[in-house]
Motif scaffolding. Sequence first.
Motif, mmCIF file in Angstrom:
data_model
loop_
_atom_site.group_PDB
_atom_site.id
_atom_site.type_symbol
_atom_site.label_atom_id
_atom_site.label_comp_id
_atom_site.label_asym_id
_atom_site.label_seq_id
_atom_site.Cartn_x
_atom_site.Cartn_y
_atom_site.Cartn_z
ATOM 1 N N GLU A 205 0.956 -1.342 -0.084
ATOM 2 C CA GLU A 205 -0.081 -0.095 -0.152
ATOM 3 C C GLU A 205 0.966 1.189 0.094
ATOM 4 N N LYS A 206 1.977 1.226 0.683
ATOM 5 C CA LYS A 206 2.939 2.331 0.683
ATOM 6 C C LYS A 206 3.537 2.782 -0.375
ATOM 7 N N CYS A 207 3.923 1.634 -0.985
ATOM 8 C CA CYS A 207 4.592 1.710 -2.491
ATOM 9 C C CYS A 207 3.452 2.285 -3.572
ATOM 10 N N TYR A 208 2.469 1.602 -3.404
ATOM 11 C CA TYR A 208 1.344 2.203 -4.420
ATOM 12 C C TYR A 208 0.845 3.624 -4.168
ATOM 13 N N GLU A 209 0.962 3.994 -2.980
ATOM 14 C CA GLU A 209 0.469 5.428 -2.515
ATOM 15 C C GLU A 209 1.668 6.232 -3.121
ATOM 16 N N ASP A 210 2.750 5.972 -2.995
ATOM 17 C CA ASP A 210 4.037 6.749 -3.084
ATOM 18 C C ASP A 210 3.941 6.995 -4.754
ATOM 19 N N GLN A 211 3.624 6.010 -5.393
ATOM 20 C CA GLN A 211 3.676 5.818 -6.842
ATOM 21 C C GLN A 211 2.602 6.958 -7.436
ATOM 22 N N GLN A 212 1.336 6.981 -6.618
ATOM 23 C CA GLN A 212 0.066 7.615 -7.054
ATOM 24 C C GLN A 212 0.494 9.154 -6.912
ATOM 25 N N SER A 213 1.113 9.347 -5.852
ATOM 26 C CA SER A 213 1.614 10.739 -5.443
ATOM 27 C C SER A 213 2.481 11.361 -6.469
#
Length: 218
Positions: A205-213
Amino acid sequence: MNIEIWSDICCPFCYIGKRHLEQALEEFEHADEFEVKWHSFELDPAADIDPDQDIYERLAHKYGQSVEWAKKANRDLKQKASEAGIDFNPDRIIPTNSFDAHRLIKLAATSGRADEAKENLFSAYFSEGRHIGRHDTLIRIGTEIGLDRSIVKEMLEGDDFSDEVRADEQEARELGIQGVPFFVFNRKYAVSGAQPVHTFTEALEKCYEDQQSETVNK
């Protein structure tokens, strides 16, 4: 996004950790955006191919404990493995050197079969009681996942992929990795050990959120 995993075939926690990560990915909506890469790590680089000790004697000697202690530890581990869906049979394990098995995984990676090789090697070692230190076993495992027998045989008889295995181990030292399994998510987040499924889910989830940001801020 990348998930890099340092692990050893002879490590039961690496097998359990693999299962926990797989479960987290199965439940994660954006799992198809992650690519898994396997890195080599030898818990005992000096291990003999054909040792004169069984797994219990070897563990007892390594930790300065009794054989009964080693048997109890493996009974407890069998329960943990079962909860992860692994058929763990310590009585059948043949302790050996895993270097050539790591080379087989590197060969399999050239045709996109690294994960298959890793899974089959884990199963061979922990469930089926196959001798993964011997070339005939590794050749069979290679052909079982679709590799050409002659190519696997030629690789094992030479030193192909030896440098790649050593490079993985050197990188592990540079990163301060002292035990496995060790998971690195996008070179930002690390998970050490066979952690519960939710720990892997949080990292995803953290990786995906970082990518989205990062995408929004471009």
